[in-house]
Design a protein around this motif. Structure first.
Motif, PDB file in Angstrom:
ATOM      1  N   ASP A  35      72.937  -3.888  84.215  1.00  0.00           N
ATOM      2  CA  ASP A  35      72.955  -2.591  84.889  1.00  0.00           C
ATOM      3  C   ASP A  35      72.036  -1.641  84.120  1.00  0.00           C
ATOM      4  O   ASP A  35      72.342  -1.245  82.994  1.00  0.00           O
ATOM      5  CB  ASP A  35      74.389  -2.023  84.944  1.00  0.00           C
ATOM      6  N   PRO A  36      70.896  -1.287  84.696  1.00  0.00           N
ATOM      7  CA  PRO A  36      69.906  -0.507  83.931  1.00  0.00           C
ATOM      8  C   PRO A  36      70.427   0.874  83.537  1.00  0.00           C
ATOM      9  O   PRO A  36      70.057   1.396  82.483  1.00  0.00           O
ATOM     10  CB  PRO A  36      68.706  -0.386  84.895  1.00  0.00           C
ATOM     11  N   THR A  37      71.308   1.441  84.380  1.00  0.00           N
ATOM     12  CA  THR A  37      71.806   2.787  84.081  1.00  0.00           C
ATOM     13  C   THR A  37      72.792   2.733  82.915  1.00  0.00           C
ATOM     14  O   THR A  37      72.757   3.588  82.017  1.00  0.00           O
ATOM     15  CB  THR A  37      72.434   3.413  85.349  1.00  0.00           C
ATOM     16  N   VAL A  38      73.646   1.700  82.913  1.00  0.00           N
ATOM     17  CA  VAL A  38      74.560   1.517  81.772  1.00  0.00           C
ATOM     18  C   VAL A  38      73.732   1.293  80.501  1.00  0.00           C
ATOM     19  O   VAL A  38      73.998   1.896  79.452  1.00  0.00           O
ATOM     20  CB  VAL A  38      75.517   0.321  81.995  1.00  0.00           C
ATOM     21  N   MET A 233      83.084  -4.125  83.268  1.00  0.00           N
ATOM     22  CA  MET A 233      82.885  -3.520  84.595  1.00  0.00           C
ATOM     23  C   MET A 233      81.604  -4.086  85.216  1.00  0.00           C
ATOM     24  O   MET A 233      80.720  -4.515  84.499  1.00  0.00           O
ATOM     25  CB  MET A 233      82.797  -1.996  84.458  1.00  0.00           C
ATOM     26  N   ARG A 234      81.505  -4.050  86.473  1.00  0.00           N
ATOM     27  CA  ARG A 234      80.329  -4.623  87.147  1.00  0.00           C
ATOM     28  C   ARG A 234      79.262  -3.540  87.372  1.00  0.00           C
ATOM     29  O   ARG A 234      78.535  -3.216  86.486  1.00  0.00           O
ATOM     30  CB  ARG A 234      80.772  -5.308  88.447  1.00  0.00           C
ATOM     31  N   GLN A 235      79.242  -2.900  88.554  1.00  0.00           N
ATOM     32  CA  GLN A 235      78.162  -1.918  88.786  1.00  0.00           C
ATOM     33  C   GLN A 235      78.566  -0.562  88.181  1.00  0.00           C
ATOM     34  O   GLN A 235      78.667   0.461  88.865  1.00  0.00           O
ATOM     35  CB  GLN A 235      77.837  -1.797  90.275  1.00  0.00           C
ATOM     36  N   ALA A 236      78.757  -0.581  86.867  1.00  0.00           N
ATOM     37  CA  ALA A 236      79.280   0.604  86.170  1.00  0.00           C
ATOM     38  C   ALA A 236      78.225   1.704  86.031  1.00  0.00           C
ATOM     39  O   ALA A 236      78.526   2.781  85.517  1.00  0.00           O
ATOM     40  CB  ALA A 236      79.804   0.208  84.802  1.00  0.00           C
TER      41      ALA A 236
END
Ligand code: TLP
Length: 344
Positions: A35-38, A233-236
């Motif tokens: 997830d690049p944002t995480v 978490m997945r799309q965290a």
């Protein structure tokens, strides 16, 4: 009329910029590390704390639990204060889930632990004794009224711990409040610690999230522990996006909360029936004592509640009020008016 909710800074709602960032966040599967944002939030957090790596978790409680699980195996010991959040408010998770032995020492009124008491609490190696692995500090210290620990004190405890082969974990749920009050970068306060966690979901106003920071090796192991407790978490990135906005835009505004807390405390000091130690009001938390004789603390807090001012009664005479995003100086003025009116 909207209530003036001073129960905690956990009640803060995400800002419009956070909601926008959450909507637009680029996402991936964070259990795969994709997830690049995480990943971006974790890099920012590690940089802010001066550590090699960071890990996003759902809550401050999970951040402390995962940190404890990473530092300690079953039966290993933690030295912590009798007023610490880890001891009092995390469901006993370190013991129940981590099997940790808790060696509780008195918390001093300013949130510190006495180094000599810590030293005495570390047993000599012997088969009869538990093996102590960790010391925990809390900065700011919630139940001591949001008091701050400076870098020098934290470094002295880290030195002591390291001399005995122990690690230091800092519950830095409100570390940015401490940094602001001391006028130093948060990384100076984090530097002596082997691990530190901070919360995004308190004064920084995110809906969810805390971050653990430490060495790459520590964070790799913590990632495994987070998975074990069901916190992978997945799309965290939808949550991390708010965290990025928080680190970029919500840290500097904490001064407004500190000013409002002081303003509240000064007002409380002038109300007969209430008592406050102004020296303990260092950040955004105000603890004061209810000493009036003609009503109980529950009647007082209940009376305020009915008039739209919400505070938390903690014990037979203590009340906590916390300033945060969404609370303006005018709200504090109104809260003081209501307090006077309810006290009669
Ligand atoms: N504190 C909450 C309550 O649990 C008391 C509050 O309203 O202040 N460390 C510290 C020092 C905290 O104050 C808290 C929350 C946590 C950890 C746990 O964070 P969450 O609530 O995210 O699990």
């Amino acid at each position: 009329m909207k209530p003036i909710d001073l129960r905690s800074d956990t009640v803060t709602l995400p800002t419009p910029a956070m909601r926008e960032a959450m909507y637009r966040a680029e996402l991936g599967d964070d259990v795969f590390g994709e997830d690049p944002t995480v990943n971006h939030l974790q890099e920012m957090a590690a940089e802010r704390m001066g550590k090699e790596a960071a890990l996003l978790v759902v809550s401050g409680t999970m951040a402390n639990l995962v940190s404890v699980l990473t530092h300690c195996g079953r039966g290993d010991g933690i030295i912590l204060g009798d007023q610490s959040h880890i001891l009092l408010n995390e469901g006993g998770g370190s013991a129940a889930l981590g099997g940790a032995y808790l060696r509780v020492v008195p918390t001093l009124p300013d949130g510190k632990l006495d180094p000599q008491v810590i030293e005495r609490a570390i047993p000599v190696p012997d088969i009869h004794h538990p093996r102590i692995k960790l010391v925990c500090l809390e900065n700011t210290h919630n139940y001591c009224g949001g008091t701050v620990l400076d870098a020098r004190y934290t470094a002295s405890i880290a030195d002591l711990a390291h001399r005995h082969g122990l690690s230091l974990h800092v519950d830095g749920a409100r570390i940015f409040n401490a940094a602001l009050a001391l006028g130093v970068p948060a990384r100076d306060l984090a530097a002596p610690a082997d691990s530190i966690m901070f919360c995004l979901s308190k004064g920084l106003s995110c809906p969810v999230g805390s971050v653990i920071c430490g060495s790459s090796e520590f964070i790799n192991e913590a990632r495994r522990m987070r998975k074990m407790v069901g916190g992978g978490m997945r799309q965290a990135g939808v949550l991390a996006a708010a965290g990025i906005v928080a680190l970029e835009h919500m840290v500097d505004r904490l001064q407004e909360d500190h000013d409002n807390a002081r303003f509240l405390a000064q007002g409380v000091a002038e109300i007969p029936g209430l008592k406050v130690d102004l020296s303990s009001v260092q950040t955004n938390i105000v603890f004061f004592d209810f000493v009036a004789k003609h009503m109980t603390v529950d009647q007082f807090v209940g009376g305020m509640w009915e008039q739209g001012v919400w505070m938390m009664a903690l014990g037979p005479s203590r009340i906590r009020a916390v300033a945060h995003y969404g609370i303006e100086k005018g709200d504090i003025e109104q809260a003081l008016r209501v307090m006077r009116r309810v006290l009669g």
